[in-house]
Design a protein around this motif. Structure first.
Motif, short mmCIF file in Angstrom:
data_model
loop_
_atom_site.label_atom_id
_atom_site.label_comp_id
_atom_site.label_asym_id
_atom_site.label_seq_id
_atom_site.Cartn_x
_atom_site.Cartn_y
_atom_site.Cartn_z
N TYR A 173 52.37 25.52 71.85
CA TYR A 173 52.75 26.51 73.12
C TYR A 173 54.21 26.49 73.35
CZ TYR A 173 48.16 28.75 74.16
OH TYR A 173 46.95 29.47 74.09
N ILE A 174 54.70 25.30 73.37
CA ILE A 174 55.98 25.26 73.63
C ILE A 174 56.92 26.05 73.02
CG2 ILE A 174 58.11 23.37 73.81
CD1 ILE A 174 56.16 21.24 74.71
N ILE A 175 56.77 25.93 71.56
CA ILE A 175 57.30 26.73 70.53
C ILE A 175 57.39 28.31 70.70
CG2 ILE A 175 57.45 27.54 68.20
CD1 ILE A 175 56.65 24.68 67.30
N ALA A 176 56.03 28.70 71.24
CA ALA A 176 55.71 29.89 71.34
C ALA A 176 56.37 30.55 72.68
CB ALA A 176 54.23 30.20 71.56
N ILE A 177 56.52 29.67 73.74
CA ILE A 177 56.97 29.91 75.20
C ILE A 177 58.48 30.19 74.95
CG2 ILE A 177 57.71 29.07 77.24
CD1 ILE A 177 54.68 27.52 77.35
N ALA A 178 58.89 29.28 73.96
CA ALA A 178 60.70 29.50 73.82
C ALA A 178 61.03 30.76 73.31
CB ALA A 178 61.11 28.04 72.88
N ILE A 179 60.14 31.29 72.27
CA ILE A 179 60.41 32.57 71.67
C ILE A 179 60.46 33.57 72.76
CG2 ILE A 179 59.67 34.07 70.05
CD1 ILE A 179 58.82 31.70 68.18
N ASN A 180 59.18 33.49 73.44
CA ASN A 180 59.08 34.55 74.69
C ASN A 180 60.06 34.43 75.68
OD1 ASN A 180 56.71 35.34 73.75
ND2 ASN A 180 55.40 34.35 75.12
N ILE A 181 60.42 33.25 76.07
CA ILE A 181 61.71 33.26 77.21
C ILE A 181 62.92 33.69 76.54
CG2 ILE A 181 63.27 31.45 78.20
CD1 ILE A 181 60.94 29.88 78.70
N TRP A 182 63.17 33.80 75.23
CA TRP A 182 64.31 33.83 74.53
C TRP A 182 64.39 35.63 74.69
CZ3 TRP A 182 64.35 37.05 70.13
CH2 TRP A 182 65.69 37.40 69.66
N ALA A 183 63.08 35.92 74.13
CA ALA A 183 63.01 37.42 74.10
C ALA A 183 63.26 38.27 75.31
CB ALA A 183 61.55 38.08 73.46
N ILE A 184 62.77 37.71 76.38
CA ILE A 184 62.98 38.13 77.84
C ILE A 184 64.18 38.18 78.00
CG2 ILE A 184 62.33 37.84 80.32
CD1 ILE A 184 59.61 36.78 79.26
N LYS A 185 64.91 37.01 78.12
CA LYS A 185 66.58 36.68 78.31
C LYS A 185 67.38 37.99 77.46
CE LYS A 185 70.58 33.77 77.68
NZ LYS A 185 70.97 33.93 79.17
N LYS A 186 66.90 38.27 76.18
CA LYS A 186 67.71 39.37 75.62
C LYS A 186 67.35 40.50 75.85
CE LYS A 186 68.27 40.58 70.60
NZ LYS A 186 69.79 40.68 70.53
N TYR A 187 66.12 41.02 75.84
CA TYR A 187 65.69 42.32 76.09
C TYR A 187 65.63 42.75 77.69
CZ TYR A 187 65.22 42.32 71.15
OH TYR A 187 65.10 42.19 69.86
N ALA A 188 65.42 41.96 78.33
CA ALA A 188 65.57 42.05 79.67
C ALA A 188 66.63 41.71 80.49
CB ALA A 188 64.42 41.43 80.64
N ASN A 189 67.75 41.11 79.57
CA ASN A 189 69.12 40.67 80.29
C ASN A 189 68.81 39.76 81.39
OD1 ASN A 189 71.95 40.36 80.08
ND2 ASN A 189 72.12 42.18 81.50
N TYR A 190 67.83 38.81 80.99
CA TYR A 190 67.40 38.02 82.34
C TYR A 190 68.06 36.72 82.41
CZ TYR A 190 64.61 35.51 85.70
OH TYR A 190 64.09 34.83 86.85
#
Length: 537
Positions: A440-457
């Motif tokens: 789950y930590i691996i999955a969360i890390a990918i999600n967090i990266w994607a939100i940072k990239k595509y939502a410029n968060y």
């Protein structure tokens, strides 16, 4: 549809999901008292494959149909949604029959995988087959319910889905508890019979849910027909195009929704064999497995349900802000979502860790207290990971980047599959828990990266808030831990009532400490003040 209506509908659905989860937790206490952890393990052998087969046969249909129908209704084309419903019911009947036949046929291979037919100490081979086949019957009805629910939701009518979900759960639970008790305590039947009939409760509950939907359909049918007759547009899409569009919505939702069942499936097919390889008796193995897969898992779903129910009400605002390119509003909404989930789940998870023994003893009795408390103490922190993954996946859906949630899930699941047996061989039951947590930590890390990239968060502010929540949680844990230690010196846990008294005093104290810190610092008011005005004072 206005944003206010959208949020209201989401609140109704999340409230029904939360109520269903709470009901699903409450029944576990008396059911465990009736069938024991060995019976709970058998129940999991049947119910988990059913959950996965159900997800595969429905493919996220309710939300996908809702999105499809809502889209064409907004264009003034109500006939296309009706065509989808009519053809979809036929398709769901067919997929339900296929899923039923597949699961019924797979009962023997599943039994071969999870138990040894020559081992007479654990659940029998025949009992596992019976449980799987009894629960498989529900697949004939549930997929049809899914498309009817989605159609109502597409018309912005959330009540039918919400009410039918709750009624389905109530009917299922009453059936499970009543017949398990009667078979074992009145008719002197076998444990395998009682648990197998209990899994049949999924079918009985589905009948109750379907009855509710049909009542709503009869009541609202005239108004729906009137809308169709007044359609100003008709796209006349071929069925192939309709289902192609539907699947683009449904598949990502279905895969992400399978996250927890898929992780549990890995454990179901590897846990028993790996533990037996370490020399454990099958009775002990199934006690650990029942605690891991059912009793403690249900407990950690409480903070997950509470946190996600409150935070997911914000997700429609994420979608709206993203579509309208309102960057500042998008950032604020994502920040608020993270804050709610962290503020609620972190202290709850740590509280379960610290109070594992009185929690398990009070709720499930003392029969398997040592094993259950051991598993809960190790497993509780993963509640935070479950909640954060669900919320980050929903945010990605809101910004139309759901493929990253699917990639994240598959990456985490791959780690679980590759490492589970090895980690169990190193750390026993804790190895299976660790494999789930790291996945789950691996999955969360990918999600967090994607939100940072595509939502410029920017995560700076959320990280600071996370540290503050951890500080307050640590202070709460110290107070609760010392209080628990003192109470257990005066009142050792020799009965269920002893555990309940200790639990009541420590939980109340923990809530007082944490809320006091949150309110005095202003953190509680900033995060939840709009929902609970007293937190602003």
């Amino acid at each position: 549809m206005s944003e206010q209506q959208l949020i209201r509908g989401t609140v109704i659905l999340t409230a029904s999901v939360f109520i269903s989860k709470i009901l699903g937790l409450i029944y576990v206490f008396p059911f465990t008292a009736i069938v024991g952890t060995k019976g709970m393990a058998l129940y999991t052998y049947g119910y988990l494959p059913y959950t996965i087969m159900l997800s595969l046969s429905t493919l996220g249909v309710p939300l996908a149909v809702s999105k499809f129908v809502s889209k064409y209704n907004a264009l003034g084309d109500y006939r296309t949604g009706q065509r989808l419903l009519k053809s979809g019911i036929v398709v769901m009947l067919i997929t339900g029959i296929i899923a039923f036949l597949a699961l019924f046929s797979l009962a023997e291979p599943i039994a071969n995988q999870v138990v040894d037919p020559t081992d007479l100490k654990g659940n029998s081979y025949e009992d596992v087959i019976f449980a799987v086949r009894m629960v498989s019957v529900a697949l004939l009805i549930v997929p049809v319910m899914a498309i009817i629910r989605g159609y109502f939701q597409g018309h912005q009518s959330m009540g039918p889905t919400a009410v039918s979900q709750v009624i389905e759960q109530i009917v299922r639970i009453v059936f499970i508890l009543l017949f398990a008790f009667l078979i074992l305590n009145v008719w002197n039947g076998e444990l395998g019979t009682a648990v197998g009939i209990a899994t049949f409760g999924a079918f009985v509950g589905a009948l109750g849910g379907l009855a509710v939907l049909l009542i709503y359909w009869k009541k609202r049918g005239p108004s729906l027909k009137k809308q169709i007759d007044e359609s100003t547009v008709e796209q006349k899409l071929p069925l192939r195009s309709m289902y192609k569009e539907l699947l683009t919505y449904a598949i990502p939702l279905s895969i992400v929704g399978l996250a927890i069942p898929l992780y549990q499936l890995v454990d179901m097919v590897t846990f028993n064999q790996a533990m037996q390889a370490l020399g454990y008796d099958m009775n002990v193995v199934e006690t650990y497995y029942g605690a891991f897969s059912q009793t403690t898992h249900k407990l950690i779903q409480i903070p997950v349900a509470l946190g996600t129910a409150m935070s997911l009400t914000i997700i429609p605002t994420v979608t709206n802000a993203f579509i309208n390119e309102e960057h500042d509003r998008l950032q604020r909404t994502i920040t608020q979502t993270y804050q709610i989930i962290l503020f609620l789940t972190v202290p709850a998870a740590i509280g379960l860790t610290v109070l594992a023994e009185p929690v398990y003893g009070a709720l499930f009795g003392l029969a398997d207290l040592a094993e259950g408390a051991e598993v809960l103490r190790s497993y509780a922190w993963i509640a935070v990971a479950f909640a954060i993954f669900a919320v980050t996946a929903a945010i990605l859906q809101g910004i139309n980047r759901q493929k990253w949630a699917v990639i994240a899930l598959l990456a985490g699941l791959a780690f679980k599959i590759l490492s589970n047996t090895l980690l169990i061989s190193w750390f026993e039951v804790h190895g299976a828990i660790l494999a789930t947590g790291i996945g789950y930590i691996i999955a969360i890390a990918i999600n967090i990266w994607a939100i940072k990239k595509y939502a410029n968060y920017d995560y700076t502010f959320v990280f600071k808030r996370f540290l503050l929540v951890c500080l307050f949680t640590g202070m709460m844990a110290i107070v609760v831990g010392f209080l628990q230690y003192g109470l257990m010196q005066l009142l050792p846990i020799n009965t269920r009532m002893d555990a309940l008294i200790i639990l009541a005093v420590t939980v109340l104290s923990g809530i007082v400490v944490y809320l006091n810190l949150g309110i005095r610092s202003g953190l509680a008011g900033q995060i939840l003040g709009e929902r609970f005005k007293f937190l602003n004072k």
